[in-house]
Design a protein around this motif. Sequence first.
Motif, PDB file in Angstrom:
ATOM      1  N   LYS A  43      20.955 -26.842  11.970  1.00 37.09           N
ATOM      2  CA  LYS A  43      20.467 -26.194  13.202  1.00 37.09           C
ATOM      3  C   LYS A  43      20.499 -24.673  13.062  1.00 37.09           C
ATOM      4  N   TRP A  99      20.583 -22.066  21.350  1.00 39.69           N
ATOM      5  CA  TRP A  99      19.744 -22.829  20.423  1.00 39.69           C
ATOM      6  C   TRP A  99      20.444 -24.141  20.038  1.00 39.69           C
ATOM      7  N   LEU A 103      19.142 -28.097  20.731  1.00 37.64           N
ATOM      8  CA  LEU A 103      18.821 -28.965  19.599  1.00 37.64           C
ATOM      9  C   LEU A 103      19.781 -30.141  19.502  1.00 37.64           C
ATOM     10  N   ASP A 109      16.802 -31.271  14.249  1.00 37.05           N
ATOM     11  CA  ASP A 109      17.304 -30.187  13.400  1.00 37.05           C
ATOM     12  C   ASP A 109      16.220 -29.598  12.501  1.00 37.05           C
ATOM     13  N   LEU A 114      11.440 -31.042  16.394  1.00 39.13           N
ATOM     14  CA  LEU A 114      11.399 -30.337  17.672  1.00 39.13           C
ATOM     15  C   LEU A 114      10.025 -30.470  18.322  1.00 39.13           C
TER      16      LEU A 114
END
Length: 233
Positions: A43, A99, A103, A109, A114
Amino acid sequence: MPRTASKTTKKRSKPYTVTSSDTDPVPSASSKTKKSSKENDEKYKLFNKYANTSSGVIDPEGIEKLCSKLKVSHTDIKILMLAWKMKSERQGYFTKAEWRRALKALKVDTTKKLKKALPELEEQVRKPLNFADFYAYAFRYCLTDERQNCIDIETICQLLDMVLGSTFRDQVDHFVDYLKIQNDYKVITMDQWMGFYRFCNEISFPDMTNYSLELAWPLILDNFFEWMREKQA
């Protein structure tokens, strides 16, 4: 007299050792920690792709870059929804903690994952209870100063179109028209912003037969109601 120890001693039995064949393997705490650490590394690695190296945050330029990879416009409501998921506190900036929060919640990741998660995020946000929170967040997200508590009319018109336009098209179009021609208000407060959302959900439109000036609506909505009645006369 003290007793002397006997010459004969019992032979100790060897302690029983559990082998891998005796039980199912259980992940150790250290292996779980390693897995979690690896996920965080992925991430953060992705975060660093878009973050400004000097400030250590994803700034407007980084968001543009992210949007390009996701193949969505930076004005797309999904990006605002992503900011909501992050609980981002500053418009146009994503911190590393924000962030990671988003996530982790979305279980992604990579940029590819995403992108696939965005439609699911939109479905989640569109649920009534979530949407009310998102709608309020959209207003707060546009406050660019800590002392600011209202938003200019031009920005509000754009925000209404983005956030409510697809759900309450007629109400938004007419209210935006009214905001652009009226001279009493230069800015909109959170109370007025939330009042319009309640108006959209509770008042039949465009007839507005169940709207009452006697009830506790923000004054701007009373004025909007009267403006609409004049137009319909």
